[in-house]
Design an enzyme around this catalytic site. Structure first.
Site: not given
Ligand SMILES: *Cc1c(COP(=O)(O)O)cnc(C)c1O
Length: 420
Positions: A240, A275-277, A315, A344-345, A319
């Site tokens: 996190g 559990e680092p990502g 991302r 095309c968005e 987000y």
């Protein structure tokens, strides 16, 4: 700190000019730095120097590339996996089964059985129902599954709602007030080796306080379980920790995080698991892209259309996330532009009204901090295929994931003969 720096006015990955990678591999392409991955792995571990017994498992979902996993495996990192596919990847990358932790709210019976057969190190159980199913499958095999119970501490991590996982109304973990009862019932089952607790409240945390509150609650629960006669030898504190996406952003350092952990967990007498990502992989990668054309639109803000798109780096669309955008050969001039991909968005927008290096058609640029939750979230939307990935090591580099062409994707599709 990362190894994507300007040298004589040109952006390099370690000792390799990014322009050379664009030339040889094409764009868009993810570029990872081995030195940065290793540095981050080391800095995170150093931050935990005061913790006597620990296990660090890289969160595979943040960057599952086999070469990246191999680099981290060689640093002594295990793997935190959230699907059977991730487990098989971690094993394929050479991470020992005993160093694999299986998290996730929807592990299927097949995945549980395969993980038992592979003899992974620990299951982080997310519900009583899952625990019962795992115990049954383990008992059938004459095994005992080493398990931690993931608790939901009902704490607001203060991050984006889509990556918050520790509020009571999120799907993750068991409600705090039910945890003791569930732990007790699961611990009695023959297929179970209930040995600990797990918590993970969200990603891209910019403040240590919510983590500290969550860990304190876990500490209270640990005391209650022990008082009730239960054995608790492992506590998994999840991942996190956030990273700076904007030059100048200041985030808690691994050293500050480690100091907080050491203080809160003092006297717990357990093996702590992490559990680092993102904090390991985020700044170890960039998405290298080429400007297709700058669309001037009269006197309005121009659209800078680049050859990367939301299917390659989701991302910003998902987000509203910020990624710094820098020229590979900055001229010193600046411009303001909307940075968009070709899809095309309207959501295919990396940045609005961004003050950035002035760029012209054909110029190269990077989206920084794209090493985590980048390539792994790619899709082939608009039949753009899957983006390639490159790992740099000093003055050499290798393609560590081929670009997958639309033809290769539709080769897996079938037109039934009754449509002839
Ligand atoms: C996503 C995830 C992580 C990694 O989170 P980061 O923010 O990338 O450190 C760790 N543990 C679990 C259970 C996760 O779901």
């Amino acid at each position: 700190m990362d190894h994507f720096q300007l040298r004589n006015g040109e952006l390099f990955a370690e000792d390799v000019p990014l322009a050379r990678i664009a030339e040889e591999v094409g764009t868009p392409v993810y570029v990872y730095s081995r030195a940065t991955l290793e540095r981050h792995a080391q800095v995170f571990r150093d931050g935990l120097a005061a913790i006597p017994r620990k296990h660090i498992a890289f969160a595979v979902k943040s960057n599952p590339n086999l070469a990246v996993l191999r680099v981290l495996g060689r640093q002594g990192y295990g793997a935190d996996v959230v699907s059977g596919g991730e487990m098989r990847r971690a094993l394929a990358a050479g991470i020992p089964a005993k160093d694999i932790v299986f998290s996730g709210v929807g592990k299927t019976a097949r995945e549980l059985a395969d993980a038992l057969d592979a003899e992974i190190g620990q299951f982080n159980i997310e519900s009583e129902e899952e625990g019962l199913e795992l115990a049954r499958i383990a008992a059938e095999r004459g095994k005992r599954a080493a398990c931690a119970l993931r608790v939901n501490p009902d704490i607001d991590a203060g991050t984006h709602e889509k990556i918050s996982t520790g509020k009571a109304d999120n799907k993750f973990g068991v409600p705090f007030d039910l945890a003791t009862g569930i732990y007790a019932r699961l611990a009695e089952l023959p297929g179970m080796n209930m040995r600990g607790l797990a918590v993970h409240i969200g990603s891209q945390l910019s403040d240590l306080k919510p983590l500290e509150l969550a860990f304190e609650k876990v500490g209270t629960l640990l005391g209650q379980l022990r008082s009730a006669g239960h054995r608790v030898t492992h506590v998994d504190l999840g991942g996190g920790l956030g990273v700076p996406y904007k030059a100048g952003d200041v985030l808690p350092s691994p050293a500050e995080y480690g100091a907080m952990v050491a203080r809160v967990t003092q006297g717990w007498d357990v093996e702590l698991m992490f559990e680092p990502g993102r904090v390991i992989a985020g700044n170890a990668g960039v998405l290298l892209t080429r400007v297709i054309r700058v669309k001037r639109n009269g006197n309005r803000t121009p659209f800078m259309v680049v050859d990367a798109a939301m299917n390659d780096l989701a991302r910003p669309a998902l987000y509203g996330a910020w990624h710094d955008f820098d020229a590979v050969r900055p001229s010193g001039e600046r411009m303001t532009a909307h940075i968009v991909g070709p899809i095309c968005e309207t959501g295919d927008t990396f940045a609005r009204d961004r003050n950035c290096d002035a760029l012209a058609d054909g110029d190269l640029a990077v989206f920084r901090t794209a090493g985590a939750y980048g390539a792994t979230m790619a899709s082939s939307y608009n039949s753009r295929g899957f983006v390639a990935e490159v790992l740099v090591d000093g003055d050499r580099f290798a393609v560590v994931a081929d670009r997958i062409l639309p033809e290769e994707i539709y080769a897996a599709e079938r037109v039934p003969e009754w449509l002839d």
